[in-house]
Design a protein around this motif. Structure first.
Motif, PDB file in Angstrom:
ATOM      1  N   ARG A  54      30.060   0.405  15.653  1.00 57.58           N
ATOM      2  CA  ARG A  54      31.178   0.233  14.709  1.00 57.58           C
ATOM      3  C   ARG A  54      32.539   0.546  15.345  1.00 57.58           C
ATOM      4  NH1 ARG A  54      29.597  -0.017   9.103  1.00 57.58           N
ATOM      5  NH2 ARG A  54      28.185  -1.786   9.219  1.00 57.58           N
ATOM      6  N   LEU A  55      32.539   1.249  16.482  1.00 57.04           N
ATOM      7  CA  LEU A  55      33.807   1.511  17.181  1.00 57.04           C
ATOM      8  C   LEU A  55      34.491   0.199  17.569  1.00 57.04           C
ATOM      9  CD1 LEU A  55      33.189   4.554  19.566  1.00 57.04           C
ATOM     10  CD2 LEU A  55      34.883   4.396  17.749  1.00 57.04           C
ATOM     11  N   GLU A  56      33.684  -0.815  17.876  1.00 54.38           N
ATOM     12  CA  GLU A  56      34.240  -2.132  18.216  1.00 54.38           C
ATOM     13  C   GLU A  56      35.014  -2.700  17.031  1.00 54.38           C
ATOM     14  OE1 GLU A  56      32.857  -6.666  19.347  1.00 54.38           O
ATOM     15  OE2 GLU A  56      31.355  -5.169  18.821  1.00 54.38           O
ATOM     16  N   VAL A  57      34.431  -2.563  15.835  1.00 54.91           N
ATOM     17  CA  VAL A  57      35.061  -3.071  14.609  1.00 54.91           C
ATOM     18  C   VAL A  57      36.349  -2.299  14.320  1.00 54.91           C
ATOM     19  CG1 VAL A  57      34.721  -3.473  12.137  1.00 54.91           C
ATOM     20  CG2 VAL A  57      32.798  -3.691  13.702  1.00 54.91           C
ATOM     21  N   LEU A  58      36.269  -0.978  14.476  1.00 58.37           N
ATOM     22  CA  LEU A  58      37.435  -0.124  14.231  1.00 58.37           C
ATOM     23  C   LEU A  58      38.580  -0.469  15.178  1.00 58.37           C
ATOM     24  CD1 LEU A  58      38.264   2.326  12.443  1.00 58.37           C
ATOM     25  CD2 LEU A  58      37.497   3.808  14.297  1.00 58.37           C
ATOM     26  N   SER A  59      38.257  -0.642  16.456  1.00 62.29           N
ATOM     27  CA  SER A  59      39.301  -0.961  17.442  1.00 62.29           C
ATOM     28  C   SER A  59      39.864  -2.361  17.204  1.00 62.29           C
ATOM     29  CB  SER A  59      38.763  -0.834  18.862  1.00 62.29           C
ATOM     30  OG  SER A  59      37.645  -1.664  19.047  1.00 62.29           O
ATOM     31  N   ALA A  60      39.035  -3.280  16.678  1.00 63.80           N
ATOM     32  CA  ALA A  60      39.513  -4.634  16.355  1.00 63.80           C
ATOM     33  C   ALA A  60      40.587  -4.575  15.276  1.00 63.80           C
ATOM     34  CB  ALA A  60      38.353  -5.512  15.896  1.00 63.80           C
ATOM     35  N   ILE A  61      40.341  -3.780  14.235  1.00 66.03           N
ATOM     36  CA  ILE A  61      41.316  -3.642  13.143  1.00 66.03           C
ATOM     37  C   ILE A  61      42.614  -3.019  13.660  1.00 66.03           C
ATOM     38  CG2 ILE A  61      41.789  -2.439  10.964  1.00 66.03           C
ATOM     39  CD1 ILE A  61      38.802  -2.768  10.309  1.00 66.03           C
ATOM     40  N   ILE A  62      42.483  -1.975  14.501  1.00 62.17           N
ATOM     41  CA  ILE A  62      43.675  -1.305  15.053  1.00 62.17           C
ATOM     42  C   ILE A  62      44.493  -2.279  15.897  1.00 62.17           C
ATOM     43  CG2 ILE A  62      44.456   0.496  16.661  1.00 62.17           C
ATOM     44  CD1 ILE A  62      41.991   2.151  15.681  1.00 62.17           C
ATOM     45  N   SER A  63      43.808  -3.085  16.738  1.00 67.18           N
ATOM     46  CA  SER A  63      44.533  -4.029  17.605  1.00 67.18           C
ATOM     47  C   SER A  63      45.236  -5.109  16.788  1.00 67.18           C
ATOM     48  CB  SER A  63      43.588  -4.662  18.629  1.00 67.18           C
ATOM     49  OG  SER A  63      42.636  -5.476  17.998  1.00 67.18           O
ATOM     50  N   VAL A  64      44.577  -5.591  15.719  1.00 68.68           N
ATOM     51  CA  VAL A  64      45.198  -6.614  14.859  1.00 68.68           C
ATOM     52  C   VAL A  64      46.406  -6.029  14.129  1.00 68.68           C
ATOM     53  CG1 VAL A  64      44.869  -8.056  12.806  1.00 68.68           C
ATOM     54  CG2 VAL A  64      43.124  -8.011  14.578  1.00 68.68           C
ATOM     55  N   LEU A  65      46.284  -4.805  13.622  1.00 71.43           N
ATOM     56  CA  LEU A  65      47.413  -4.151  12.942  1.00 71.43           C
ATOM     57  C   LEU A  65      48.588  -3.944  13.894  1.00 71.43           C
ATOM     58  CD1 LEU A  65      45.582  -1.489  10.715  1.00 71.43           C
ATOM     59  CD2 LEU A  65      46.688  -3.606   9.958  1.00 71.43           C
TER      60      LEU A  65
ATOM     61  N   ILE B  85      32.524  -3.902   7.540  1.00 71.17           N
ATOM     62  CA  ILE B  85      32.790  -2.562   6.993  1.00 71.17           C
ATOM     63  C   ILE B  85      32.230  -2.422   5.583  1.00 71.17           C
ATOM     64  CG2 ILE B  85      34.649  -1.042   6.167  1.00 71.17           C
ATOM     65  CD1 ILE B  85      36.240  -1.920   8.648  1.00 71.17           C
ATOM     66  N   LEU B  86      32.285  -3.501   4.801  1.00 71.51           N
ATOM     67  CA  LEU B  86      31.762  -3.477   3.425  1.00 71.51           C
ATOM     68  C   LEU B  86      30.257  -3.752   3.366  1.00 71.51           C
ATOM     69  CD1 LEU B  86      34.677  -5.390   1.645  1.00 71.51           C
ATOM     70  CD2 LEU B  86      34.162  -2.952   1.457  1.00 71.51           C
ATOM     71  N   GLU B  87      29.601  -3.730   4.521  1.00 71.22           N
ATOM     72  CA  GLU B  87      28.147  -3.935   4.612  1.00 71.22           C
ATOM     73  C   GLU B  87      27.733  -5.294   4.053  1.00 71.22           C
ATOM     74  OE1 GLU B  87      26.621  -1.784   6.276  1.00 71.22           O
ATOM     75  OE2 GLU B  87      27.375   0.227   5.906  1.00 71.22           O
ATOM     76  N   GLY B  88      28.579  -6.305   4.228  1.00 69.72           N
ATOM     77  CA  GLY B  88      28.267  -7.637   3.706  1.00 69.72           C
ATOM     78  C   GLY B  88      27.287  -8.386   4.594  1.00 69.72           C
ATOM     79  N   VAL B  89      26.708  -9.464   4.038  1.00 66.79           N
ATOM     80  CA  VAL B  89      25.792 -10.324   4.805  1.00 66.79           C
ATOM     81  C   VAL B  89      26.629 -11.204   5.733  1.00 66.79           C
ATOM     82  CG1 VAL B  89      24.029 -12.145   4.638  1.00 66.79           C
ATOM     83  CG2 VAL B  89      24.154 -10.342   2.894  1.00 66.79           C
ATOM     84  N   PRO B  90      26.278 -11.304   7.012  1.00 67.62           N
ATOM     85  CA  PRO B  90      27.035 -12.165   7.941  1.00 67.62           C
ATOM     86  C   PRO B  90      27.077 -13.607   7.457  1.00 67.62           C
ATOM     87  CG  PRO B  90      25.456 -10.805   9.129  1.00 67.62           C
ATOM     88  CD  PRO B  90      25.168 -10.626   7.675  1.00 67.62           C
ATOM     89  N   ARG B  91      28.153 -14.320   7.798  1.00 63.50           N
ATOM     90  CA  ARG B  91      28.374 -15.673   7.276  1.00 63.50           C
ATOM     91  C   ARG B  91      27.279 -16.660   7.697  1.00 63.50           C
ATOM     92  NH1 ARG B  91      33.543 -17.538   7.991  1.00 63.50           N
ATOM     93  NH2 ARG B  91      34.433 -15.555   8.636  1.00 63.50           N
ATOM     94  N   HIS B  92      26.598 -16.418   8.837  1.00 62.09           N
ATOM     95  CA  HIS B  92      25.611 -17.386   9.319  1.00 62.09           C
ATOM     96  C   HIS B  92      24.231 -17.186   8.696  1.00 62.09           C
ATOM     97  CE1 HIS B  92      24.926 -13.914  11.986  1.00 62.09           C
ATOM     98  NE2 HIS B  92      23.704 -14.376  12.137  1.00 62.09           N
ATOM     99  N   LEU B  93      24.079 -16.181   7.835  1.00 59.32           N
ATOM    100  CA  LEU B  93      22.774 -15.926   7.212  1.00 59.32           C
ATOM    101  C   LEU B  93      22.821 -16.186   5.708  1.00 59.32           C
ATOM    102  CD1 LEU B  93      21.603 -12.651   8.990  1.00 59.32           C
ATOM    103  CD2 LEU B  93      20.741 -14.955   9.362  1.00 59.32           C
ATOM    104  N   ASN B  94      21.693 -16.673   5.172  1.00 56.77           N
ATOM    105  CA  ASN B  94      21.562 -16.943   3.741  1.00 56.77           C
ATOM    106  C   ASN B  94      20.423 -16.076   3.204  1.00 56.77           C
ATOM    107  OD1 ASN B  94      20.817 -18.018   1.205  1.00 56.77           O
ATOM    108  ND2 ASN B  94      21.678 -20.024   1.738  1.00 56.77           N
ATOM    109  N   VAL B  95      20.731 -15.133   2.338  1.00 58.01           N
ATOM    110  CA  VAL B  95      19.731 -14.190   1.810  1.00 58.01           C
ATOM    111  C   VAL B  95      18.634 -14.929   1.050  1.00 58.01           C
ATOM    112  CG1 VAL B  95      19.369 -12.281   0.201  1.00 58.01           C
ATOM    113  CG2 VAL B  95      21.320 -12.232   1.728  1.00 58.01           C
ATOM    114  N   ASP B  96      18.996 -15.946   0.270  1.00 63.07           N
ATOM    115  CA  ASP B  96      17.994 -16.714  -0.487  1.00 63.07           C
ATOM    116  C   ASP B  96      17.001 -17.391   0.450  1.00 63.07           C
ATOM    117  OD1 ASP B  96      19.071 -16.030  -2.949  1.00 63.07           O
ATOM    118  OD2 ASP B  96      20.459 -17.730  -2.950  1.00 63.07           O
ATOM    119  N   ARG B  97      17.502 -17.921   1.569  1.00 62.61           N
ATOM    120  CA  ARG B  97      16.638 -18.577   2.553  1.00 62.61           C
ATOM    121  C   ARG B  97      15.682 -17.552   3.173  1.00 62.61           C
ATOM    122  NH1 ARG B  97      16.807 -22.416   6.856  1.00 62.61           N
ATOM    123  NH2 ARG B  97      14.632 -22.415   7.575  1.00 62.61           N
TER     124      ARG B  97
END
Length: 309
Positions: free
Chosen positions: A48-59, A211-223
């Motif tokens: 998750r440090l990668e995600v955190l640093s991504a947000i900091i760099s974009v900000l 961060i919100l623990e969402g399902v990645p865009r390339h996956l379909n839970v129903d499938r």
């Protein structure tokens, strides 16, 4: 060069390059973090440090962009600035030359990759863009195909950067030989700021989902549920959670109920479910929990009982 020439267009072009640099740094960070073992405190590891640093760099990019836009508005209103046309022209020309070299190298890498398996060019995909660094991993498919796709994506991105650099060069040429048209400098800043937003908004969306623990865009839970239900001796899916530790590292927890009388086959069902999640859907980690058939008992809550009474 932009600072010395007092050119906002050059500085905004440099800002766009900073977003590319942050993408390379984040990918290197991801590679380094993936090699680190989980600890007693951080049992998932440090992805998750990668995600955190991504947000900091974009900000950081947005803060710099806001400053440049403010300066551009001030210049448009007051027109009280001087630009060194020679330095701007030289810097813009160097920018175009570098982007041409980068595009040529990426194009050659793409051709080499498509004709040879002996040169993986594992470093090339990392240099594409922040969006590639964060949103490209789908976890399945061959590494060869994925890398060549990443090289092509990097090449397309380099072409976009080249177009922007040519735009700066044209503005520098106008300002050098027609100083009265110096308004071209802040105009370039407005246009390039929009490009920077389009480059970074995808990163913010992807990191927000992670961060919100969402399902990645390339996956379909129903499938996923449909395919799990096709496994022999699976009666129902009690629970399914899918989320990402970071881009390309998807995790799943599934709770299955077995068909009545098939408790002895639990190892076979678990093996098939794990294979489906890890191989077919490209999960990084998965946990499969099984239970024997239990007849559902309708539960009536206390408020319903009191109202019916």
């Amino acid at each position: 060069g932009g600072y010395v020439a007092n050119s906002l267009a050059i500085m905004t072009d440099a800002l766009h390059m900073l977003t590319d640099l942050s993408g390379i740094i984040l990918t290197l960070l991801a590679l380094w973090l993936s090699a680190k073992s989980p600890t007693k405190r951080f049992t998932f590891g440090f992805h998750r440090l990668e995600v955190l640093s991504a947000i900091i760099s974009v900000l950081l990019v947005y803060i710099l962009m806001a400053f440049l836009l403010y300066e551009a508005v001030q210049r448009t209103i007051h027109m009280d600035y001087e630009i060194n046309g020679d330095i701007m022209l030289i810097t813009a020309a160097v920018g175009v030359a570098v982007n041409l070299i980068m595009g040529f190298l990426l194009n050659q890498s793409g051709h080499l990759h498509s004709h040879s398996h002996s040169h993986p060019h594992s470093h090339v995909p990392q240099s594409s863009s922040p969006s590639t660094a964060h949103g490209s991993g789908h976890g399945h498919g061959s590494g060869h195909g994925h890398s060549s796709l990443a090289v092509r994506a990097a090449f397309v991105h380099a072409l976009g950067d080249l177009v922007q650099s040519i735009g700066v060069l044209v503005a520098a040429y106008i300002i050098r030989f027609k100083p009265e048209y110096k308004i071209a400098d802040p105009i370039c800043t407005y246009v390039f700021s929009i490009l920077v937003v389009f480059t970074t908004v995808r990163i913010l969306c992807d990191t927000g989902v992670i961060i919100l623990e969402g399902v990645p865009r390339h996956l379909n839970v129903d499938r996923i549920k449909e395919d799990l239900m096709k496994i022999e001796d699976v009666y129902s899916i009690e629970d399914l959670n899918v989320w990402s530790l970071t881009a390309g590292k998807t995790t799943a927890i599934v709770h299955l109920q077995l068909v009545p009388g098939s408790s002895s086959k639990w190892e076979d069902v678990q093996s098939k479910a794990r294979h489906l999640l890890l191989n077919t859907f490209g999960m990084y980690k998965c946990s499969v929990q099984l239970q024997s058939y239990k007849q559902e008992i309708s539960k009536t809550c206390a408020s319903c009982q009191s109202s019916s009474a």
